[in-house]
Structure formats: C-alpha cells, structure tokens
Design a protein around this motif. Structure first.
Motif, PDB file in Angstrom:
ATOM      1  N   GLU A   7      -4.009  -2.419   5.554  1.00  0.00           N
ATOM      2  CA  GLU A   7      -3.728  -1.761   5.591  1.00  0.00           C
ATOM      3  C   GLU A   7      -3.776  -2.269   7.126  1.00  0.00           C
ATOM      4  O   GLU A   7      -4.883  -2.140   7.554  1.00  0.00           O
ATOM      5  CB  GLU A   7      -4.390  -0.039   6.732  1.00  0.00           C
ATOM      6  CG  GLU A   7      -4.198   0.587   4.944  1.00  0.00           C
ATOM      7  CD  GLU A   7      -4.795   2.069   5.677  1.00  0.00           C
ATOM      8  OE1 GLU A   7      -4.481   2.348   6.946  1.00  0.00           O
ATOM      9  OE2 GLU A   7      -5.224   2.888   4.150  1.00  0.00           O
TER      10      GLU A   7
ATOM     11  N   ALA B 211       1.100  -1.510   6.512  1.00  0.00           N
ATOM     12  CA  ALA B 211       1.158   0.059   6.068  1.00  0.00           C
ATOM     13  C   ALA B 211       1.235   0.513   7.628  1.00  0.00           C
ATOM     14  O   ALA B 211       1.315   0.357   8.588  1.00  0.00           O
ATOM     15  CB  ALA B 211      -0.282   0.497   5.432  1.00  0.00           C
ATOM     16  N   PRO B 212       2.123   2.244   7.398  1.00  0.00           N
ATOM     17  CA  PRO B 212       2.677   2.646   5.581  1.00  0.00           C
ATOM     18  C   PRO B 212       3.790   1.775   5.405  1.00  0.00           C
ATOM     19  O   PRO B 212       4.949   1.457   6.283  1.00  0.00           O
ATOM     20  CB  PRO B 212       3.383   4.169   6.039  1.00  0.00           C
ATOM     21  CG  PRO B 212       2.055   4.160   7.421  1.00  0.00           C
ATOM     22  CD  PRO B 212       1.990   3.275   8.109  1.00  0.00           C
TER      23      PRO B 212
ATOM     24  N   TYR C 296      -4.755  -0.926  12.589  1.00  0.00           N
ATOM     25  CA  TYR C 296      -3.785  -0.871  13.644  1.00  0.00           C
ATOM     26  C   TYR C 296      -3.660  -0.818  15.052  1.00  0.00           C
ATOM     27  O   TYR C 296      -3.919  -0.096  15.327  1.00  0.00           O
ATOM     28  CB  TYR C 296      -2.882   0.698  13.586  1.00  0.00           C
ATOM     29  CG  TYR C 296      -2.752   0.721  11.839  1.00  0.00           C
ATOM     30  CD1 TYR C 296      -1.679   0.990  11.389  1.00  0.00           C
ATOM     31  CD2 TYR C 296      -3.597   1.167  11.182  1.00  0.00           C
ATOM     32  CE1 TYR C 296      -1.425   1.498  10.251  1.00  0.00           C
ATOM     33  CE2 TYR C 296      -3.292   2.026   9.989  1.00  0.00           C
ATOM     34  CZ  TYR C 296      -2.506   1.526   9.413  1.00  0.00           C
ATOM     35  OH  TYR C 296      -2.035   2.058   7.672  1.00  0.00           O
TER      36      TYR C 296
ATOM     37  N   PHE D  10       0.908  -0.934   0.109  1.00  0.00           N
ATOM     38  CA  PHE D  10       0.142   0.036   0.072  1.00  0.00           C
ATOM     39  C   PHE D  10       0.799   1.375   0.318  1.00  0.00           C
ATOM     40  O   PHE D  10       1.877   1.319   0.542  1.00  0.00           O
ATOM     41  CB  PHE D  10      -1.077  -0.067   1.045  1.00  0.00           C
ATOM     42  CG  PHE D  10      -1.458   1.058   1.502  1.00  0.00           C
ATOM     43  CD1 PHE D  10      -2.285   2.282   0.709  1.00  0.00           C
ATOM     44  CD2 PHE D  10      -2.154   2.198   2.437  1.00  0.00           C
ATOM     45  CE1 PHE D  10      -2.330   3.226   0.683  1.00  0.00           C
ATOM     46  CE2 PHE D  10      -1.915   3.153   3.415  1.00  0.00           C
ATOM     47  CZ  PHE D  10      -2.370   3.080   2.327  1.00  0.00           C
TER      48      PHE D  10
ATOM     49  N   GLY E 280      -5.334   5.567   1.315  1.00  0.00           N
ATOM     50  CA  GLY E 280      -5.256   6.907   2.429  1.00  0.00           C
ATOM     51  C   GLY E 280      -5.680   7.973   2.672  1.00  0.00           C
ATOM     52  O   GLY E 280      -6.962   8.164   1.695  1.00  0.00           O
ATOM     53  N   CYS E 281      -5.771   8.448   3.737  1.00  0.00           N
ATOM     54  CA  CYS E 281      -6.405   9.929   3.776  1.00  0.00           C
ATOM     55  C   CYS E 281      -5.634  10.349   3.588  1.00  0.00           C
ATOM     56  O   CYS E 281      -7.034  10.890   2.535  1.00  0.00           O
ATOM     57  CB  CYS E 281      -5.269   9.803   5.421  1.00  0.00           C
ATOM     58  SG  CYS E 281      -5.822   9.042   6.480  1.00  0.00           S
TER      59      CYS E 281
ATOM     60  N   HIS F 228      -9.079  -2.139   7.934  1.00  0.00           N
ATOM     61  CA  HIS F 228      -7.458  -1.434   8.144  1.00  0.00           C
ATOM     62  C   HIS F 228      -7.389  -1.459   9.379  1.00  0.00           C
ATOM     63  O   HIS F 228      -8.495  -1.231  10.423  1.00  0.00           O
ATOM     64  CB  HIS F 228      -7.757  -0.165   7.568  1.00  0.00           C
ATOM     65  CG  HIS F 228      -7.760   0.190   6.295  1.00  0.00           C
ATOM     66  ND1 HIS F 228      -8.117   1.577   5.923  1.00  0.00           N
ATOM     67  CD2 HIS F 228      -7.849  -0.362   5.774  1.00  0.00           C
ATOM     68  CE1 HIS F 228      -7.558   1.380   4.837  1.00  0.00           C
ATOM     69  NE2 HIS F 228      -7.665   0.217   3.967  1.00  0.00           N
TER      70      HIS F 228
ATOM     71  N   GLU G  96       1.211   5.094  -0.089  1.00  0.00           N
ATOM     72  CA  GLU G  96       0.680   6.742   0.113  1.00  0.00           C
ATOM     73  C   GLU G  96       1.552   7.472   0.009  1.00  0.00           C
ATOM     74  O   GLU G  96       2.927   7.470   0.670  1.00  0.00           O
ATOM     75  CB  GLU G  96      -0.320   6.705   1.088  1.00  0.00           C
ATOM     76  CG  GLU G  96      -1.533   7.920   2.234  1.00  0.00           C
ATOM     77  CD  GLU G  96      -1.841   7.733   3.187  1.00  0.00           C
ATOM     78  OE1 GLU G  96      -1.740   7.249   3.638  1.00  0.00           O
ATOM     79  OE2 GLU G  96      -2.508   8.358   3.355  1.00  0.00           O
TER      80      GLU G  96
ATOM     81  N   TRP H  67       3.823   9.127  10.371  1.00  0.00           N
ATOM     82  CA  TRP H  67       3.154   7.904  11.089  1.00  0.00           C
ATOM     83  C   TRP H  67       4.445   6.774  11.131  1.00  0.00           C
ATOM     84  O   TRP H  67       5.383   6.638  10.003  1.00  0.00           O
ATOM     85  CB  TRP H  67       2.333   7.662   9.719  1.00  0.00           C
ATOM     86  CG  TRP H  67       1.570   6.430  10.655  1.00  0.00           C
ATOM     87  CD1 TRP H  67       1.710   5.062  10.270  1.00  0.00           C
ATOM     88  CD2 TRP H  67      -0.225   6.036  10.649  1.00  0.00           C
ATOM     89  NE1 TRP H  67       0.594   4.052  11.003  1.00  0.00           N
ATOM     90  CE2 TRP H  67       0.294   4.834  10.835  1.00  0.00           C
ATOM     91  CE3 TRP H  67      -0.791   7.053  10.782  1.00  0.00           C
ATOM     92  CZ2 TRP H  67      -1.728   4.492  11.146  1.00  0.00           C
ATOM     93  CZ3 TRP H  67      -2.444   6.879  10.751  1.00  0.00           C
ATOM     94  CH2 TRP H  67      -2.883   5.667  11.622  1.00  0.00           C
TER      95      TRP H  67
ATOM     96  N   ASN I 146     -12.140   5.234   1.203  1.00  0.00           N
ATOM     97  CA  ASN I 146     -10.898   4.616   2.350  1.00  0.00           C
ATOM     98  C   ASN I 146     -11.281   5.267   3.797  1.00  0.00           C
ATOM     99  O   ASN I 146     -11.860   5.789   4.153  1.00  0.00           O
ATOM    100  CB  ASN I 146      -9.677   5.576   2.425  1.00  0.00           C
ATOM    101  CG  ASN I 146      -8.632   5.305   2.918  1.00  0.00           C
ATOM    102  OD1 ASN I 146      -8.258   4.365   3.463  1.00  0.00           O
ATOM    103  ND2 ASN I 146      -8.894   6.382   3.734  1.00  0.00           N
ATOM    104  N   GLU I 147     -11.304   3.813   4.417  1.00  0.00           N
ATOM    105  CA  GLU I 147     -12.062   4.684   6.003  1.00  0.00           C
ATOM    106  C   GLU I 147     -12.910   5.144   6.355  1.00  0.00           C
ATOM    107  O   GLU I 147     -13.165   6.022   7.686  1.00  0.00           O
ATOM    108  CB  GLU I 147     -10.502   5.029   6.331  1.00  0.00           C
ATOM    109  CG  GLU I 147      -9.319   3.867   7.083  1.00  0.00           C
ATOM    110  CD  GLU I 147      -8.136   4.245   7.718  1.00  0.00           C
ATOM    111  OE1 GLU I 147      -8.701   5.586   8.357  1.00  0.00           O
ATOM    112  OE2 GLU I 147      -7.520   3.448   8.189  1.00  0.00           O
TER     113      GLU I 147
ATOM    114  N   TRP J 235      -1.162  14.831   5.223  1.00  0.00           N
ATOM    115  CA  TRP J 235       0.113  14.919   5.862  1.00  0.00           C
ATOM    116  C   TRP J 235       0.900  15.884   6.169  1.00  0.00           C
ATOM    117  O   TRP J 235       1.209  15.712   7.100  1.00  0.00           O
ATOM    118  CB  TRP J 235       0.947  13.564   5.471  1.00  0.00           C
ATOM    119  CG  TRP J 235      -0.244  12.421   5.666  1.00  0.00           C
ATOM    120  CD1 TRP J 235      -0.479  11.850   3.947  1.00  0.00           C
ATOM    121  CD2 TRP J 235      -1.360  11.401   6.427  1.00  0.00           C
ATOM    122  NE1 TRP J 235      -0.970  10.233   4.875  1.00  0.00           N
ATOM    123  CE2 TRP J 235      -1.264  10.710   6.333  1.00  0.00           C
ATOM    124  CE3 TRP J 235      -0.657  11.895   7.862  1.00  0.00           C
ATOM    125  CZ2 TRP J 235      -2.359   9.772   6.631  1.00  0.00           C
ATOM    126  CZ3 TRP J 235      -1.106  10.249   8.516  1.00  0.00           C
ATOM    127  CH2 TRP J 235      -2.253   9.699   8.128  1.00  0.00           C
TER     128      TRP J 235
ATOM    129  N   ILE K  59       2.914   9.944   2.050  1.00  0.00           N
ATOM    130  CA  ILE K  59       2.651   9.798   3.837  1.00  0.00           C
ATOM    131  C   ILE K  59       4.355  10.144   4.088  1.00  0.00           C
ATOM    132  O   ILE K  59       5.275   8.901   3.458  1.00  0.00           O
ATOM    133  CB  ILE K  59       1.866   8.641   4.617  1.00  0.00           C
ATOM    134  CG1 ILE K  59       1.769   9.421   5.909  1.00  0.00           C
ATOM    135  CG2 ILE K  59       2.182   7.534   4.637  1.00  0.00           C
ATOM    136  CD1 ILE K  59       0.906   8.679   7.030  1.00  0.00           C
TER     137      ILE K  59
END
Ligand code: AHR
Length: 846
Positions: free
Chosen positions: A485, A519-520, A458, A57, A265-266, A456, A59, A530, A397-398, A306, A61
């Motif tokens: 993720e 991820a990331p 974490y 993945f 991603g975000c 996703h 992104e 992150w 996404n999310e 970000w 970031i």
C-alpha cells in the motif's frame, strides 16, 4: 575508478548542493533544458526482478466490490442491510414497495423461522391483494444513480421464492429506466410450492439506461416470500458465473499485475473475530474467508469497515479465480486477531486464536489441497478441481500493537510452516513508513526471522521524491519487503510523476522489495471513502487516473533483471535548514525557561528568561494553555496534543537553540522545534514521546512527519533538563544536559530526475525508464557500455502532460504516446520532456 564510479562521484557532488522543493529546481519562467548524463553498464552485475514486483491491492473500499467490480446490479439483494452497516440503512434499503393498477398489499422484511437459511436470515414477505391487471411488489433502484443496462445485452434474473398459494403466485419482472419505462420484455415466473426454490429467467435490453430499476410484482393474494433477488449481466469478465464487471476487470488486467492482494486492508482485521452466528449477527466482524465461499445464497453478509454492506458475493473463490484470470499471484490477507485502523485491540483468547489459525490452514487447503481433502473438495465443488497454487499469505494488516501482533504472528507462522512449509507468511510493520511502531515491528520481524514484512505508507509528493534511496540501505540478509500500500497524496499527473520516480528506486532494490502495489485500487465516483485512487468508475464508465497510467507503464515494462545505471543529479543550490524556533507539548504540562538563540558567528538572535511577558512568542497551532509562571513559560493543559508556540524568524539558519525544560505532569516530555516554517513544516526534538517510551527527531513536511533519529531516552517529571540544538547548514547536533545525544545531516533531496534500467531477457531489450518530474526538459547524454550491438532505433512510450492534469470520465489528458527514437548508439543524446515518464526499449545483442 570505473566510469560508473566517476558518474557516482559527480552525482554525489551535485547532491551536496541539492534542493528541497520541486519549485526550487528552476525558475518557472526558464524552461531551457537541463543537462544530465545517464550511464548504463549493460555487462555489469544484475539483480533479478521477481514477477511480483508490481501488483495490485484490491479492497472493498469506495464501493469497489458491491456496486463496483462485482457485477450484481441489485442492491441489498438478500434484504440483510442493517444499521450496523450504516446508520442510514434499513432492511429495505435499495427497495421500495410498488403498486400497479390500484393493487394493495404489504411488503415487509422479516427474519423468522421461514427464512431461506441460517446465514441468509432476512427475506421479503409479500402479501399482495392484486387481481386482474393489478400487481403489488417491490422495485430495486440499484446502486447510486441506478442500474446501467445496455441495448442488445442479455441480463439474467434470478430469485429464491416460495408461495403459500395452491396454484402458486405469478410474478412479473421488468427492468425499467428511471422514469419507469421498460427497457426489456416483462419476464414471467410462477412461484409454485411453499419450499424455497430458485427461479431464473433472462431478457435482452432493447434500450440503454444508466438509471435502471428492477420491478418485481406479485399477482393474486396470499403470501409469497422472496430472497436473493438478483440481476446479473450475462457478459462478465471472462464469462465467469457470479462474475466481474468486464471494463473494471480488464483495466486491472491491463496493469499486468504480478500479484493480487485481497480482500483488504482495514476491512480484514477490524471488528469482532467471532464467527457469524445468531443472535449477534448484527456486529461487524473481521473478514473471515469461510463466510465467503459456497453458493451465494448461503453466504452471510457483513458490515464493511468502510461504512456499507458487503454481500460477500465476491468472495475467496472469486478472488482466486480473478487472480488466475489476470495472471497474478494470489496474496490473501487474514486477520491476526489484533485490530488496526483506529481500533487497536488485541484479542488474546487462546481458543479463538486456535480457531483462526485452523481457518488459515483450511484456507491453504482450500487453495491448494487435493480434491479428496475437506476444503479442496469445496473448491472442486465450486468448479475448480485444480489447485490455485497459493504460495504467499499475509497475516494481519497495519497492526499498531507490535508486541501483540508478533506474538500472534509467530503462532500462525509456526502452524503454517509445520503443515505447509512452502508457504511464505508475510508480516507487517504497521501503518507508517517510520516511527516507533514501525521500528519495533521491524525489530520483532528480525528477531523472528520473518521472511517478508509488508510496509504501507501514504505520503506527500515531496516525500516520494526525497525517498528514492529508501531501500538502498536495507539489510540484504534480513526479511524481504512487500510494499502493498502506497500512494502520494493527490490524483494529479504530478503524483504519478513522483510515484514513478519512487518506483525506479523500488525496482533498483528488487532484491529486497519483492512486491509493491499502489492503493486503493478502485473508487466509485459517487462514494469514495478514500482518495486518491487508481481507477475511478461510475455505474457504466471507468477510467484510469494518471497514477494508473504510470502503474500500467511500469507493470508492462518491468524486465527480468536490473542492469546497473547511474545518472547525474539536478544541479541546484542546496539551502541550509532554516526557520524559527518553537516549543510544544503532547498530553503533557511543561515549563520552559532561559531560551537563547545564537547565530553560528556569535550574534544573539533571541533571549527570553520570561521575567516579563511572553510577547516574543506567538501561537502556531492555537491549542494549549500557555502562561508565564514564576519566570518560566508554562503549558498547563495535559489533555491537548501539539501546543506549539513559536518565536524568531523563518529565515534563520546556522544557529544554536538553548533552553531549560521541566516536565510538570502528563504522559510525555518535551517537543522542542527548530527550522519552523509553518504549521506543517518544521523539525522537532520529541523528548519522551510515545507515552514517554522513546525520543526522536521528527521532520514534518506539508503536514506529514517522518522520523529522522530515534533513541530510547525517557523524561522524568520535576527534573530540569538542559537542551541545546545546533543547526549548521543541513547538519543538526542535539545535546541533552551537556552530552551529545545525536546528530544527523538532512541529505534528503527531492531529486526530480530518476532512472532505472532493466533487461527483458525474452525480447533482448534494455528497458530504460526515466522520470523527469520538473518544469525543464532533461537533455541527457546516454552512455551504454557492454551491451554488444545496439539497434539503431528504440521504442518509446511516454506519459507527458501538465503536472496539474487529472484524468476524468470525460477527459484523459494523461495517456501514453508511442514513438520511435532514431540514432541510438553507445553514446547518444535524448531529451526527456518536462513532466514526463519515459520507457525506452532498446534491442541489443551480446
Ligand atoms: O488502502 C486504504 C486503507 O489504507 C487500507 O484499508 C489500510 O490497510 C490502509 O490504512
């Protein structure tokens, strides 16, 4: 009973006496081997593994793209940096005015009618007053410590420029080190004419620097305008023009990824969903793919979620090319017009939605359409007449607003399926592994018969050890899962161990879990937003974390089908749920009374009718306004979250907690806790949670929580509820107003010994992957049935080390070691080292 079933019986028996924490597996001083059995049924029914099982993945970031894998060395090459990207930015960020030989002049970034184009609006207006050997201009400092330039390497300089001087304006361009000494010849360019024209030249670095600068100086007088000032290493990954930093791209390629999810991603679904247009171009916009293709000087830039600027130099075409070059399936993500990542807003503008749906259809045409289609032609014009073979695409996404998201998702999907029936459109279940958003999203995904849902999470390392069987119970006929993720919190080898243990469960469930990615992916050491991350880098070096090494091992040893296997569990004592009791609230005022804790054998452990003070209770979280009022314990502040107070002893187990509770005001209900061991370790019954829409039991371990039970009970204000929680061993039963509300047994165990066996059809090898995430070696009797003739040796790749070890730029304690195991047979013993991930490849002939 088959032999496999008997092993399963053994495993279940061991499960009943399990453990919670890895530290409880064994006395740390005792590192003697623990005995395991591992049975493989090589003739058993197999599950095929998709090529997309493990992917990546990407992104932008942590400076992953600009200042990272995108090889451009000049920072803010188009002078578009703005405070909207980052409050510290100006259009001159990265640049400084430079005068040589006493020259005077001005260097200003302007946005006026003389601009390069409508997308690339700002440019540098230089007005030198520099004669003879004097010169005036600007210096770019590159990203972070400066440009990394390598002796003997070629670098391509380019600039768009125009001059109002009849004879043109001479420019001298020099790459220097941090102290200003040239590291290559000075290049000369004469800007002729007052039309924007691109000028290019090349130099070879004659020395190394990691603090490089680029100096661009003008001579004479008048006005010279510059834009898109660029310095690119000639060597890029696979020599792609406008390409990627080879070391980083190769590290990603080495993972053998089955797919490349991009661009986030975000950063995809946050910000405004309007098009890039003056005069509101300074707003951060969601990632809209059409902004990112075509000649780089015609691409607008955008603020990155970000906190920095994204040049879009690495855009959709480059992402598709990258996927192709690393042999990965492209998986683009488009915004669904419902923001996530803390923004949580839905844009229900039908026209805007239609435009985004059309953009998505155009994206599919850009990827796959014939060259005589509008967007296929654009792909061809960029150098790729052949289609990219897009088969999967994620919408959203999310999103935290499942109703809004699935309303939009259905529309995207309908339009895509109508026009491009072969494309799998991936939905998602929000940002967590469980909870109301997750549950509702899955409910809607099932209702809509979605093909695939992206998960996703974490979480803490323990969660990964406890949840190896997460997908065993997923509905085989429901939507498939893409887990694009995930990561455990930390970059130590222990994290790689628990992630690998978890991956054995992903592979074992390959019929449901069709994609997975850590991820990331990338992080610049000087600017991570992150952590943890998989691959780290600075301007001239890169290195894989321990998790990278584990991902690489799995990615290169997936196999084509899962072969049934079973291993015994770690034989350890299973402790009962234990801990004190607690009372809390969330944006709510509530009164608690008549608290009684009684042991299972009838002893009173605690009573409190609050006729006196509340001295038996102490604050756990230190928030809230608790006081005794009219013989009840009242939390009065409706503006605070988690106000937990606790009473009793951490060693309590097997007890009943009984109390009455009345909601006085606010948006939720009650939080009644048991098994309280500390601020980040407890269970609570959340009655009237999520704005009083549902109730759940949540388990919090090391600060991160998961839902154990969930139901739609809501709480009325002013009504007194009778609450009872019965804790017996690892079983908990909950009663509301005398009625049984629910019950669960916390059987999750943090099993440190995990395995999966797959088969590589091409090489005819069984791939036995074993993770031993504990202090003791695992002496294992392997029993391989139905494999026909087995080779007597097996190839072994092992990652092994100190669980606290961290790979850094200077030292890589976690690297794979290859060896050969002899004496392989239908039945043989192998000892898997403490803290190790092992891949054993055994050739067999059926
Ligand atoms: O991977 C980092 C971020 O985590 C992603 O942008 C987002 O999807 C998630 O919250």
């Amino acid at each position: 009973m088959s032999r496999l079933q008997s092993v399963l019986g053994l495993a279940t028996a061991a499960l009943l006496g399990g453990t919670l924490l890895p530290s409880a597996f064994a006395d740390p001083a005792d590192s003697s081997p623990i005995d395991y059995s591992l049975r493989v049924d090589a003739a058993g029914e197999t599950t095929s593994i998709p090529e997309t099982m493990h992917g990546v993945f990407f992104e932008d970031i942590n400076d992953a793209a600009d200042g990272g894998i995108y090889a451009e060395l000049v920072r803010n090459r188009s002078f578009e940096y703005d405070t909207v990207d980052n409050p510290s930015y100006t259009p001159m960020t990265g640049w400084s005015a430079t005068s040589v030989g006493g020259a005077e002049g001005s260097a200003e970034v302007v946005d006026d009618a003389e601009r390069l184009n409508e997308n690339n609006r700002r440019y540098l207006r230089l007005r030198p007053n520099a004669h003879g050997r004097a010169a005036y201009g600007v210096t770019n400092a590159g990203y972070h410590s400066g440009m990394a330039l390598e002796r003997g390497e070629k670098y391509d300089f380019s600039v768009w420029a125009r001059s109002d001087q009849p004879g043109g304006t001479p420019l001298t361009v020099t790459a220097t080190d941090g102290s200003g000494s040239p590291v290559g010849r000075t290049m000369r360019v004469r800007v002729r004419g007052d039309e924007w024209t691109e000028y290019t030249t090349t130099f070879v670095a004659h020395s190394d620097t990691t603090t490089g600068r680029l100096r661009v100086l003008a001579h004479g007088s008048g006005t010279v305008r510059l834009d898109m000032v660029s310095l690119f290493p000639r060597e890029t990954y696979k020599n792609e023009p406008n390409g990627l930093r080879p070391d980083l791209a190769r590290r990603i390629e080495a993972l053998n990824p089955g797919f490349l999810r991009f661009p986030g991603g975000c950063l995809v679904n946050t910000g405004s969903h309007e098009s890039y247009q003056a005069p509101d171009w300074e707003r951060r916009r969601s990632y809209q793919w059409k902004d990112t293709i075509g000649p780089v000087e015609q691409r607008p830039t955008n603020a990155n979620f970000w906190g920095y600027n994204q040049s879009y130099g690495l855009g959709y075409y480059e992402y598709f090319r990258f996927a192709e070059n690393i042999g990965a399936m492209p998986l683009p993500v488009v915004p669904a017009l419902v923001t996530g990542c803390g923004e949580n807003e839905a844009t229900h503008d039908p026209q805007l939605l239609r435009r985004h749906i059309q953009d998505t259809l155009d994206l599919i045409q850009f990827a796959n359409g014939p060259v005589d289609t509008e967007w296929g032609a654009k792909r061809a014009a960029m150098g790729h007449p052949e289609p990219f073979g897009l088969t999967h695409l994620a919408v959203g996404n999310e999103e935290n607003l499942p109703e809004d998201f699935y309303e939009h998702f259905a529309k995207f999907r309908e339009a895509i399926e109508q026009r491009y029936p072969g494309i799998t459109v991936v939905a998602n279940s929000g940002p967590d592994d469980s909870g109301p958003v997750f549950d509702r999203a899955w409910e809607l995904a099932r209702e809509q018969n979605a093909e695939m849902v992206d998960e996703h999470y974490y979480n803490n390392p323990q969660w990964f050890l406890e949840n190896n069987r997460r997908y065993d119970s997923y509905d085989r006929s429901g939507p498939k899962v893409s887990l694009t993720e995930y990561a455990s919190e930390g970059n130590r080898f222990y994290n790689a161990l628990v992630e690998s243990a978890f991956m054995t469960g992903l592979e074992r469930n390959a019929d449901v879990v069709r994609m997975s990615s850590y991820a990331p992916l990338l992080a610049h050491e000087d600017d991570p937003q992150w952590t943890p991350d998989m691959i780290w880098f600075d301007n001239h070096r890169s290195w894989g974390s321990a998790s990278y090494e584990a991902q690489k091992l799995f990615g290169n040893n997936v196999g084509d089908e899962v072969v049934p296997s079973e291993a015994s569990s770690t034989p350890v004592e299973r402790e009962p749920i234990s801990g004190a009791v607690g009372l809390s609230t969330w944006n709510t005022s509530a009164a608690y009374d008549d608290v009684r804790v009684t042991s299972a054998d009838g002893r009173t452990l605690l009573t409190d009718d609050f006729s006196g003070d509340a001295s038996q209770w102490s604050e756990l979280t230190g928030t809230g306004d608790w006081s005794v009022q009219d013989g009840a314990y009242v939390q009065s502040d409706t503006g605070v979250r988690n106000t937990m107070v606790t009473a009793g002893d951490k060693s309590w187990s097997d007890y009943d907690l009984q109390l009455s509770a009345t909601k006085r005001a606010g948006s939720e209900g009650f939080l009644v806790a048991f098994g309280v061991k500390g601020t980040g370790n407890y269970y609570w019954w959340n009655l009237g949670g999520w704005n009083n829409t549902r109730s759940a039991v949540q388990k919090t371990t090391a600060g991160s929580s998961e839902t154990v039970l969930s139901e739609d009970t809501t709480i009325e204000t002013g009504r007194e509820y009778d609450i009872r929680i019965e804790v017996r061993g690892r079983q908990v039963t909950l009663f509301l107003d005398g009625e049984k509300w629910g019950s669960f047994t916390d059987e999750q165990r943090a099993e440190p010994f995990r395995q999966v066996v797959t088969r590589d059809n091409e090489t005819g090898e069984l791939i036995v992957k074993v993770v031993n995430a504990q202090d003791n070696p695992a002496r294992t009797e392997l029993d391989i049935e139905g494999a026909g003739r087995l080779a007597s040796t097996a190839r072994l790749t092992t990652l092994q080390g100190d669980p606290d070890a961290v790979n850094t730029a200077e030292s890589r304690p976690i690297t794979p070691e290859k060896s050969v195991v002899r004496g392989v047979d239908e039945n043989f013993t192998h000892t898997f080292p403490a803290h190790s991930i092992t891949v054993m490849r055994i050739k067999h002939e059926n």
